[in-house]
Design a protein around this motif. Structure first.
Motif, PDB file in Angstrom:
ATOM      1  N   PRO A   1       8.068  -3.299   6.740  1.00 34.80           N
ATOM      2  CA  PRO A   1       8.764  -3.407   5.448  1.00 34.80           C
ATOM      3  C   PRO A   1       8.838  -4.838   4.899  1.00 34.80           C
ATOM      4  CG  PRO A   1      10.368  -3.175   7.204  1.00 34.80           C
ATOM      5  CD  PRO A   1       9.009  -3.156   7.859  1.00 34.80           C
ATOM      6  N   GLY A   2       7.726  -5.539   4.892  1.00 31.73           N
ATOM      7  CA  GLY A   2       7.638  -6.810   4.175  1.00 31.73           C
ATOM      8  C   GLY A   2       7.906  -8.062   4.974  1.00 31.73           C
ATOM      9  N   ASP A   3       7.422  -9.192   4.429  1.00 29.53           N
ATOM     10  CA  ASP A   3       7.406 -10.512   5.049  1.00 29.53           C
ATOM     11  C   ASP A   3       6.464 -10.513   6.251  1.00 29.53           C
ATOM     12  OD1 ASP A   3       8.997 -11.565   3.100  1.00 29.53           O
ATOM     13  OD2 ASP A   3      10.742 -11.924   4.364  1.00 29.53           O
TER      14      ASP A   3
ATOM     15  N   TRP B   1      -1.987  -0.053   9.969  1.00 27.71           N
ATOM     16  CA  TRP B   1      -0.802  -0.880   9.682  1.00 27.71           C
ATOM     17  C   TRP B   1      -0.508  -0.711   8.202  1.00 27.71           C
ATOM     18  CZ3 TRP B   1       0.859  -6.054  12.049  1.00 27.71           C
ATOM     19  CH2 TRP B   1       0.825  -5.974  13.451  1.00 27.71           C
ATOM     20  N   MET B   2       0.596  -0.071   7.899  1.00 27.02           N
ATOM     21  CA  MET B   2       0.952   0.196   6.510  1.00 27.02           C
ATOM     22  C   MET B   2       2.115  -0.732   6.143  1.00 27.02           C
ATOM     23  SD  MET B   2      -1.353   2.413   6.074  1.00 27.02           S
ATOM     24  CE  MET B   2      -1.121   3.279   4.531  1.00 27.02           C
ATOM     25  N   VAL B   3       1.942  -1.488   5.066  1.00 26.56           N
ATOM     26  CA  VAL B   3       2.906  -2.551   4.765  1.00 26.56           C
ATOM     27  C   VAL B   3       3.401  -2.430   3.330  1.00 26.56           C
ATOM     28  CG1 VAL B   3       1.706  -4.084   6.372  1.00 26.56           C
ATOM     29  CG2 VAL B   3       1.184  -4.234   3.940  1.00 26.56           C
ATOM     30  N   THR B   4       4.565  -3.018   3.091  1.00 26.80           N
ATOM     31  CA  THR B   4       4.976  -3.277   1.712  1.00 26.80           C
ATOM     32  C   THR B   4       5.383  -4.740   1.614  1.00 26.80           C
ATOM     33  OG1 THR B   4       6.258  -2.489  -0.169  1.00 26.80           O
ATOM     34  CG2 THR B   4       7.409  -2.565   1.952  1.00 26.80           C
ATOM     35  N   GLN B   5       5.612  -5.201   0.409  1.00 28.02           N
ATOM     36  CA  GLN B   5       5.804  -6.638   0.220  1.00 28.02           C
ATOM     37  C   GLN B   5       7.242  -7.097   0.437  1.00 28.02           C
ATOM     38  OE1 GLN B   5       7.332  -5.699  -3.903  1.00 28.02           O
ATOM     39  NE2 GLN B   5       5.963  -4.620  -2.557  1.00 28.02           N
ATOM     40  N   GLY B   6       7.368  -8.353   0.895  1.00 25.51           N
ATOM     41  CA  GLY B   6       8.656  -9.039   0.960  1.00 25.51           C
ATOM     42  C   GLY B   6       8.630 -10.244   0.048  1.00 25.51           C
TER      43      GLY B   6
END
Ligand SMILES: [Fe+2]
Length: 286
Positions: free
Chosen positions: A31-33, A60-65
């Motif tokens: 969830p980001g960073d 690897w599934m990501v979202t932005q921080g």
């Protein structure tokens, strides 16, 4: 499914990755960073090399921080230049127009990745896409509904209180996610671990999502050790330590959540709770 936020590239990060590597997981959700590059592209490169042994073998599934924004006047015309180029997620497949929010199905779970650092108001493209995506979820096919966001909407740590990305995004989207009976909302940003009860509008609600902060991946800024005292009733477990979480979906009704600290052997869990699916609870039907 493993969860680790605010990863960075320190010895603590290596310890988290070693732990993750020891278990046979299907997917990592972040969830980001990610790199903590502070706009130095060489640090995006070194982060890529650090995670490559794992990220080349599992999704690897990501979202932005906030560390992905990287918009320096005169230097960047657009935010997220490096992030969008280096961590391109399959957003078109979920009808999203942006790499900053998207969704996918995996093993009975519909996962929604939201963007804390792009527009989230009720007139925004992200909000409209989210409402459209939630309406399409088939809880018979994917009984579990999980959301990831960087800045947590519930947080009893002294760090990152009152930020717009938490307060205003919650004000905009909490009703919608409650209405569609989201099971769990994961956040990062706060460098610690915290698990809440089911919550809606700051109070326990049997049909509300469980909130979990998993910003304890191991970055260079260290742990967030100060907490609001006394602990709010809705916060069930909180500890400032490095680690990662695992969500094992056993079937349509039961999933096991565990938090593993890097200080312990991987087999030891420091927080463990069985989750029951919300959409199937007779008094919480969608
Ligand atoms: Fe952050």
């Amino acid at each position: 499914m493993h969860y680790a936020g605010d990863l960075g590239q320190t010895e603590w990060t290596k310890s988290t990755l070693d732990h993750i590597n020891k278990s046979n997981y299907d997917m990592l959700l972040l969830p980001g960073d990610l790199a903590y590059s502070y706009i130095f592209q060489i640090l995006w490169d070194s982060f890529g090399h650090l995670v490559d042994p794992l990220a080349s073998r599992r999704p690897w599934m990501v979202t932005q921080g906030n560390h992905e924004v990287e918009k320096i006047p005169l230097l960047h015309r657009e935010p997220f230049t490096a992030y969008n180029a280096r961590w391109r997620m399959p957003y078109e497949e979920s009808g999203s127009d942006s790499n900053l929010y998207y969704s996918f199905d995996v093993a009975g779970v519909h996962v929604i990745m939201l963007g804390s650092y792009t527009d989230f108001g009720r007139e925004s493209k992200q909000y409209k896409w989210l409402a459209w995506d939630l309406k399409k979820v088939n809880r018979k096919k994917t009984p579990w509904l999980v959301v990831l966001v960087h800045a947590p909407w519930y947080n009893s740590n002294a760090h990152h209180q009152g930020e717009s990305e938490s307060v205003d995004m919650k004000a905009s989207m909490e009703d919608l996610l409650y209405q569609f009976r989201v099971d769990v909302i994961f956040g990062g940003h706060v460098h610690a671990y915290e698990r809440f009860t089911r919550v809606y509008k700051d109070k326990h609600d049997k049909c509300g999502p469980i909130y979990i902060t998993i910003g304890d991946g191991g970055n260079v800024e260290g742990l967030a050790t100060e907490y609001i005292d006394p602990k709010p009733k809705i916060s069930l477990f909180r500890e400032a330590n490095f680690g990662h979480g695992t969500l094992e979906v056993f079937n349509a009704t039961h999933a096991l959540w565990n938090w593993h600290k890097n200080d312990n052997d991987e087999a030891i869990t420091s927080d463990s709770v069985w989750l029951t699916n919300l959409s199937l609870k007779s008094d919480c039907h969608v």
